[in-house]
Design a protein around this motif. Structure first.
Motif, mmCIF file in Angstrom:
data_model
loop_
_atom_site.group_PDB
_atom_site.id
_atom_site.type_symbol
_atom_site.label_atom_id
_atom_site.label_comp_id
_atom_site.label_asym_id
_atom_site.label_seq_id
_atom_site.Cartn_x
_atom_site.Cartn_y
_atom_site.Cartn_z
ATOM 1 N N TYR A 1 0.726 4.041 -2.923
ATOM 2 C CA TYR A 1 0.441 5.455 -2.716
ATOM 3 C C TYR A 1 1.639 6.325 -3.043
ATOM 4 O O TYR A 1 1.491 7.484 -3.431
ATOM 5 C CB TYR A 1 -0.110 5.695 -1.301
ATOM 6 C CG TYR A 1 -1.602 5.424 -1.278
ATOM 7 C CD1 TYR A 1 -2.484 6.373 -1.800
ATOM 8 C CD2 TYR A 1 -2.118 4.218 -0.835
ATOM 9 C CE1 TYR A 1 -3.845 6.119 -1.853
ATOM 10 C CE2 TYR A 1 -3.480 3.958 -0.878
ATOM 11 C CZ TYR A 1 -4.340 4.919 -1.383
ATOM 12 O OH TYR A 1 -5.685 4.686 -1.455
ATOM 13 N N CYS B 1 1.218 9.381 -5.582
ATOM 14 C CA CYS B 1 1.199 10.678 -4.892
ATOM 15 C C CYS B 1 1.241 11.863 -5.858
ATOM 16 O O CYS B 1 0.535 12.848 -5.651
ATOM 17 C CB CYS B 1 2.278 10.766 -3.814
ATOM 18 S SG CYS B 1 3.918 10.943 -4.467
ATOM 19 N N LEU C 1 -2.207 12.263 -7.195
ATOM 20 C CA LEU C 1 -3.118 12.778 -6.167
ATOM 21 C C LEU C 1 -2.896 14.265 -5.942
ATOM 22 O O LEU C 1 -3.849 15.035 -5.784
ATOM 23 C CB LEU C 1 -2.918 12.008 -4.855
ATOM 24 C CG LEU C 1 -3.470 10.585 -4.862
ATOM 25 C CD1 LEU C 1 -3.062 9.846 -3.599
ATOM 26 C CD2 LEU C 1 -4.989 10.595 -5.001
ATOM 27 N N VAL D 1 -10.289 6.332 -5.147
ATOM 28 C CA VAL D 1 -9.415 7.294 -5.821
ATOM 29 C C VAL D 1 -9.732 7.333 -7.314
ATOM 30 O O VAL D 1 -9.916 8.405 -7.909
ATOM 31 C CB VAL D 1 -7.929 6.923 -5.590
ATOM 32 C CG1 VAL D 1 -7.018 7.744 -6.481
ATOM 33 C CG2 VAL D 1 -7.575 7.114 -4.126
ATOM 34 N N ASN E 1 0.823 -1.214 0.000
ATOM 35 C CA ASN E 1 0.000 0.000 0.000
ATOM 36 C C ASN E 1 0.851 1.255 0.000
ATOM 37 O O ASN E 1 0.536 2.220 -0.678
ATOM 38 C CB ASN E 1 -0.912 0.008 1.226
ATOM 39 C CG ASN E 1 -2.264 -0.599 0.903
ATOM 40 O OD1 ASN E 1 -2.995 -0.055 0.094
ATOM 41 N ND2 ASN E 1 -2.561 -1.735 1.495
#
Lengths: 307, 289
Positions: A31, A35, A38, B118, A27
């Motif tokens: 991420y 990133c 995001l 997401v 995980n």
């Protein structure tokens, strides 16, 4: 969750703690890779969405803090005659663009699908204008539309017809813009229809023919139902795209003559960047979003179902 | 393949006549409608300004002045705006790949917790018309949250919002999903980490989709007008499209036409070379099945 993880790992003889550690590490890596995405989505997509909604109810001047004005921005818009004019013009543009931009490419695609020669050439040529930068298209056509030495009036004169005033008359200006935009964009619609037509099984036409269906009935009962999905998707996409028309009126007419080609997006641009009234411009964006969001929702549902 | 009209119908005497009549009409109409305007533009640039103003217009330039292209290049300092555009376009492309490929890989192969949320939030932005975000995104550019910098007139103003491209991520993820899990596991057993696996196994297999995404992003960035118009207020920072419409009112029409031709060359050339990929991307984007 934890029991679901423990059972199979216990069966495999892997210690739950090791399993959990691996899952956490995966995980973290995921991420880590996510990133950047995001951050840009948060900064330049999600945050502006929220901000746009807030701005619609605020007054901003960049000197003092934004003040909450409730529905004042909307009231200001509704009181502006240009607002109604812009919507009428935009709907007119969209309506005309659908008449040309929706029906013509489909007819062309059906025709091209029947041709046995020169297909590659036609496909190439019809898509050529799509590749031109829209600014080039707009400036080029502005010159074609010139009432004096322009290409179109010269062509009309050559066959003995009187010239038109194209961009210079409120009655023809919008139609002239629709023509440019259709010319520039119909290549993509044509090729998408062509791709859809090629998936139709020949057996269906065969069967229809055996049942005695003529050309038009085959078109109506086989071709159109079989391409229904592509037609619907393109209808929604074109609605959304044409209601945001900006480049053509901005460059070719500046909204004139009179206010005959002021579109919603042109008015939005004016509010934001001429009057620096970002609150009212945002209110207008929100209205545009509400109208277009409905079509967007249909589109997403439609494509999801097709997956 | 059987289409609306059957082979036997086409082979009949009447069928042949109708077919070739239609063929000639289509060939002439298409060439007139889509090729002729471009030729008219290329030839127009070589005419003198008085010749362009003549009624009725001439078809071929009386004296083909190829030098107009050089003149236009210098008159509008096109070298400068070409360079600006190339920086904006190539940067937008690279940033998009650098941001979207790892994201799509993570969502497709590592399946993190909340990954679907997401992805859903990213795809949700596709429902928004671009114009609805024009004003708030512009304001964000003028004062980026947390960093507090103003990106107006900086290529970053194009690159960063451009990277938030849910469509690319979706296209890439769909392709990555088809790559068999065994390949990933084999690579992991060989001791490669997720990054190594992405770089050495997934990306080489994904050349077709990377090609499609690359070409789409380059062509879109080259054609873009409204966003560069907003974020490049300094004339020196502008891209070709924005500069051309600014020059239009004060440039002799032959030079302007030459400028338009020059601005179209890159996208037309890209199209002629990458037709296949562009058309594949077109259908991948809108209609599936």
């Amino acid at each position: 969750m934890s029991t679901a993880v423990r059972l199979p790992s216990a069966a495999l003889g892997v210690r739950p703690a090791a399993r959990l550690r691996r899952r956490i590490r995966e995980n973290v890596t995921a991420y880590g890779l996510l990133c950047a995405a995001l951050l840009v989505f948060a900064g330049f997509s999600w945050y502006p969405i929220v901000r746009g909604i807030l701005l619609s109810f605020q007054q901003v001047n960049f000197v003092t803090a934004p003040t909450w004005v409730g529905l004042e921005n909307f009231q200001k818009l509704f009181a502006d005659p240009q607002f109604w004019e812009a919507w009428v013009n935009t709907l007119l543009f969209t309506g005309l663009a659908l008449v040309f931009g929706f029906a013509v490419p489909f007819a062309i695609a059906v025709l091209l699908n029947e041709l046995r020669h020169g297909k590659a050439y036609f496909r190439l040529v019809v898509y050529l204008p799509v590749m031109l930068p829209p600014v080039v298209v707009a400036l080029l056509w502005k010159w074609f539309y010139d009432p004096g030495p322009g290409l179109f009036n010269s062509a009309l004169h050559a066959v003995g017809l009187p010239g038109l005033s194209w961009l210079d008359s409120p009655t023809t200006a919008m139609l002239s813009l629709v023509l440019v935009s259709t010319w520039a964009n119909m290549g993509s619609a044509t090729l998408i229809y062509l791709a859809a037509l090629q998936t139709i099984s020949g057996d269906l036409y065969e069967a229809a023919e055996l049942d005695g269906a003529g050309l038009w009935r085959r078109l109506w009962h086989v071709t159109i139902p079989q391409t229904r999905f592509a037609l619907l998707v393109m209808l929604l996409l074109q609605l959304v795209a044409t209601m945001q028309v900006f480049t053509e009126p901005y460059i070719m007419t500046g909204g004139g003559p009179g206010d005959s080609t002021v579109t919603v997006l042109l008015l939005l641009y004016k509010y934001a960047f001429f009057y620096n009234d970002f609150g009212t411009a945002s209110a207008l964006s929100l209205l545009l979003f509400v109208v277009l969001g409905v079509f967007g929702l249909f589109y997403v549902r439609l494509t999801r179902r097709a997956d | 393949m059987r289409t609306l009209v059957s082979e036997s119908q086409l082979r009949s005497g009447r069928g042949k006549t109708v077919y070739w009549t239609v063929f000639v009409i289509v060939a002439v109409t298409f060439t007139t409608a889509f090729v002729f305007p471009l030729i008219w533009m290329v030839l127009g640039a070589m005419k003198t300004a008085p010749e362009l103003a003549r009624v009725p217009p001439t078809l071929l330039p009386q004296q083909a002045n190829v030098g107009a292209y050089v003149e236009a290049w210098n008159f509008m300092s096109l070298a400068h705006f070409f360079l600006n555009t190339i920086i904006v376009v190539l940067g937008a492309w690279l940033v998009q790949l650098a941001v979207d490929v790892p994201a799509a890989y993570a969502l497709s192969k590592l399946k993190p917790k909340l990954g679907n949320v997401v992805l859903g939030m990213m795809l949700g932005t596709l429902m928004l018309p671009a114009s609805a975000l024009l004003v708030p995104t512009y304001l964000t550019i003028t004062d980026v949250p947390l960093l507090g910098v103003n990106l107006v007139n900086s290529p970053l103003a194009i690159w960063l919002p451009g990277a938030a491209n849910a469509f690319n991520i979706y296209l890439l993820k769909r392709f990555f999903d088809q790559i068999p899990g065994e390949l990933i596991e084999a690579s992991t057993l060989d001791g490669a980490g997720p990054l190594g696996t992405m770089w050495r196994v997934v990306l080489p297999l994904s050349r077709p989709v990377l090609g499609v995404v690359s070409i789409l992003s380059i062509v879109t960035a080259w054609k873009d007008f409204i966003w560069p118009l907003l974020v490049f207020s300094d004339p020196q920072a502008q891209t070709l499209s924005v500069a051309l419409q600014r020059f239009a009112p004060d440039t002799p029409v032959n030079l302007l036409l030459a400028g338009l031709v020059l601005a179209s060359v890159p996208t037309i050339v890209v199209f002629l070379i990458f037709q296949r990929n562009i058309l594949a991307g077109l259908t991948a984007g809108s209609v599936k099945g």
